[in-house]
Write a protein that holds these residues in place. Structure first.
Motif, short mmCIF file in Angstrom:
data_model
loop_
_atom_site.label_atom_id
_atom_site.label_comp_id
_atom_site.label_asym_id
_atom_site.label_seq_id
_atom_site.Cartn_x
_atom_site.Cartn_y
_atom_site.Cartn_z
N GLY A 1 0.70 -1.58 0.17
CA GLY A 1 0.19 0.30 0.05
C GLY A 1 0.75 0.76 0.61
O GLY A 1 0.56 2.02 -0.41
N ARG A 2 1.55 1.20 0.71
CA ARG A 2 2.63 2.56 0.86
C ARG A 2 4.02 1.43 1.34
O ARG A 2 3.95 1.09 1.76
CB ARG A 2 2.02 3.71 1.91
CG ARG A 2 0.43 3.94 1.61
CD ARG A 2 0.49 4.69 2.84
NE ARG A 2 -1.13 5.18 2.24
CZ ARG A 2 -1.50 6.26 1.44
NH1 ARG A 2 -0.65 6.80 2.17
NH2 ARG A 2 -2.72 6.39 1.66
N VAL A 3 4.25 3.05 0.96
CA VAL A 3 6.54 2.41 1.08
C VAL A 3 7.50 3.77 2.26
O VAL A 3 6.81 4.77 1.61
CB VAL A 3 7.45 2.26 -0.25
CG1 VAL A 3 8.63 2.48 -0.33
CG2 VAL A 3 6.73 1.40 -0.58
N ARG B 1 0.04 11.92 -2.47
CA ARG B 1 -0.58 11.56 -1.79
C ARG B 1 0.31 10.24 -0.82
O ARG B 1 -0.66 9.60 0.22
CB ARG B 1 -0.91 9.71 -3.14
CG ARG B 1 -1.20 10.47 -4.50
CD ARG B 1 -1.64 9.77 -5.52
NE ARG B 1 -0.68 8.74 -5.96
CZ ARG B 1 -0.05 9.56 -7.00
NH1 ARG B 1 -0.34 10.16 -7.93
NH2 ARG B 1 1.27 9.08 -7.39
N GLY B 2 0.85 10.73 -0.63
CA GLY B 2 1.71 9.68 0.37
C GLY B 2 1.88 8.70 0.47
O GLY B 2 2.01 8.03 1.16
N ARG B 3 2.48 8.18 -0.92
CA ARG B 3 2.69 6.18 -1.37
C ARG B 3 3.83 6.54 -0.75
O ARG B 3 4.35 5.36 -0.49
CB ARG B 3 2.24 6.18 -2.66
CG ARG B 3 0.86 6.26 -3.07
CD ARG B 3 -0.26 5.11 -2.65
NE ARG B 3 -1.41 4.96 -2.63
CZ ARG B 3 -2.75 4.14 -2.18
NH1 ARG B 3 -2.04 3.60 -0.84
NH2 ARG B 3 -3.56 4.78 -2.04
N VAL B 4 4.32 7.34 -1.02
CA VAL B 4 6.83 6.92 -0.87
C VAL B 4 6.64 8.05 0.56
O VAL B 4 6.54 9.16 0.33
CB VAL B 4 7.43 7.15 -1.27
CG1 VAL B 4 8.75 6.91 -0.88
CG2 VAL B 4 6.79 6.45 -2.70
N VAL B 5 7.39 7.79 2.18
CA VAL B 5 7.28 8.70 3.07
C VAL B 5 8.70 8.51 2.86
O VAL B 5 9.20 7.00 3.17
CB VAL B 5 6.66 8.12 3.97
CG1 VAL B 5 6.75 9.24 4.94
CG2 VAL B 5 5.27 8.55 4.08
N MET B 6 9.79 9.31 2.93
CA MET B 6 11.17 9.21 2.94
C MET B 6 11.49 9.60 4.92
O MET B 6 10.73 10.71 5.67
CB MET B 6 11.54 10.68 2.63
CG MET B 6 11.83 10.92 0.75
SD MET B 6 13.00 9.66 0.92
CE MET B 6 13.04 9.50 -0.66
N ALA B 7 12.47 9.19 5.40
CA ALA B 7 12.61 8.81 6.36
C ALA B 7 14.73 7.86 5.96
O ALA B 7 15.01 7.12 6.92
CB ALA B 7 12.52 7.87 7.77
N MET C 1 2.61 9.82 9.64
CA MET C 1 1.98 10.55 8.48
C MET C 1 1.36 9.19 7.57
O MET C 1 0.77 9.03 6.31
CB MET C 1 3.27 10.33 7.76
CG MET C 1 3.82 11.60 8.63
SD MET C 1 5.67 12.45 8.62
CE MET C 1 6.62 13.39 9.30
N VAL C 2 2.19 7.54 7.54
CA VAL C 2 1.64 6.81 6.22
C VAL C 2 0.54 6.21 6.63
O VAL C 2 -0.16 6.22 5.51
CB VAL C 2 3.14 5.11 6.67
CG1 VAL C 2 1.75 4.05 5.63
CG2 VAL C 2 4.58 5.07 6.51
N LEU C 3 0.06 6.11 7.97
CA LEU C 3 -0.95 5.61 8.50
C LEU C 3 -2.38 7.43 8.16
O LEU C 3 -3.72 6.97 8.28
CB LEU C 3 -1.54 5.15 9.20
CG LEU C 3 -0.41 3.57 9.93
CD1 LEU C 3 -0.69 3.32 10.93
CD2 LEU C 3 -1.04 2.83 8.75
#
Length: 385
Positions: free
Chosen positions: A192-194, A327-333, A354-356
């Protein structure tokens, strides 16, 4: 298309592990993917300091303060029980430039008005055993220590977290309903997301992210016969190196850090390169001599290991944390440059939110906004135009 996991965390360092744990706590189906294995890079080659004092004033110092408080909570009734240990530390000056750095340190901690406080502040007589070159010592109280690889293992021990390594990611393809991950060997994984917690490997998949390697030489001694040290001894030059573009001092920023094993860790150089297999004997010799001059009891010890750790640094001195697009599908950390141990618990919690799509901690809005990857995406687009 069916997603196998709600979230894939790329990178099994301490930030990725903390994020995965927080996601699992919220009931997300999460998998951690790493090209090598847990704590294989910076998290496994760190001094483990949970330090506010060493952070750059402003955003990083404020985030570190909040993360220290949260780490204490996690150590009482969370996965960091037995991992985080409170301890004092000392900063020292051997020249005028370092004396100014200690003045700035004192002012920073007073302005933060947090849990980290100045203890004793005075001459070398405050700490028995320091060398004659030390002109001033400042004791810091309220900080702590946890070993990076051990904390990573504690986070990933949660049975709800799936793991996959060694597994290199070759491509990330987000769309309106999820993300397709291409793995070396031809496998695809639909999620779903990364969360991208890849450290120095980040530019391989996201070349617009200006993450660069900084290598540091580290030295491990045997156990002591005498001359015990309760907390780290850190040069004022280290503070300058962390808060400006240069050291501002003729000395390299040496740190002498007692490990829970009774051994000592001595570090660390800050060289703009990424070759963890390249050892420079001249640098090692300089660090050993400098450390022994500051803490003469080291002369009684044997060196049993030397190695190079590689930090992931960002050009503006701040890590990169936040969604890549609306869209927040890819979040950097990523890009924590030696601050990941301290910031990991807080960043893991906030990135999971953020992801959720959960509300972030309101008091941290300004600080987290300053870390957003959009600061580089916009710059890249402007350059292209």
């Amino acid at each position: 298309m069916h997603t196998e996991f709600d979230v894939a965390v790329l990178g099994a360092g301490i930030v990725g592990a903390a994020t995965a744990w927080h996601l699992a706590q919220q009931g997300a189906r999460v998998i951690v993917i790493d090209a090598t294995g847990p704590a294989a890079a910076a998290s496994g080659a760190s001094d483990g300091a949970v330090s506010v004092a060493s952070k750059k004033p402003g955003v990083l110092a404020r985030l570190a303060t909040e993360s220290l408080l949260y780490t204490r909570i996690m150590a009482k009734n969370g996965p960091l029980a037995g991992q985080f240990h409170a301890r004092p530390s000392w900063y020292f000056a051997t020249n005028d430039v370092e004396l100014e750095a200690l003045d700035a340190l004192r002012a920073k901690l007073l302005a933060l008005d947090g849990p980290v406080r100045i203890g004793q502040d005075g001459g070398p007589d405050l700490l028995a055993g320091v060398g004659v070159s030390v002109r001033r010592l400042v004791e810091i109280r309220g900080e702590g220590h946890m070993t990076g690889y051990s904390a990573v293992r504690a986070y990933l021990d949660d049975r709800r977290i799936a793991r996959r390594w060694p597994a290199a990611i070759t491509d990330i393809d987000p769309d309106t309903t999820g993300v397709t991950l291409s793995l070396a060997g031809g496998d695809d994984l639909r999620v779903g997301r990364v969360v991208v917690a890849l450290g120095v490997s980040t530019p391989m998949l996201f070349p617009e992210m200006p993450v660069r390697p900084l290598s540091g030489h580290l030295i491990i001694t045997d156990k002591p016969q005498s001359g015990a040290l309760a907390g780290a001894l850190t040069a004022g030059a280290y503070l300058i190196a962390k808060t400006s573009s240069g050291t501002g001092s003729s000395e390299r920023p040496v740190v002498i850090d007692p490990l829970i094993t009774g051994q000592m860790l001595i570090g660390s150089s800050r060289v703009p390169e990424a070759d963890a297999a390249r050892m420079d004997f001249t640098t090692i010799l300089h660090l050993v001599r400098q450390a022994a001059a500051i803490w003469p009891a080291l002369s009684e010890r044997r060196i049993i290991r030397t190695f190079v750790g590689v930090r992931a640094a960002v050009q503006d001195g701040l890590p990169i944390v936040g969604p890549m697009d609306h869209r927040g599908r890819v979040v950097m950390a990523t890009g924590f440059e030696g601050d990941g141990i301290c910031l990991s618990s807080l960043i893991g919690r906030e990135v999971a939110a953020m992801v959720l799509g959960l509300a972030p901690t309101p008091a941290l809005d300004r600080e987290l906004a300053a870390l957003s990857p959009t600061r580089f995406i916009h710059t890249a687009r402007e350059a292209a135009e």
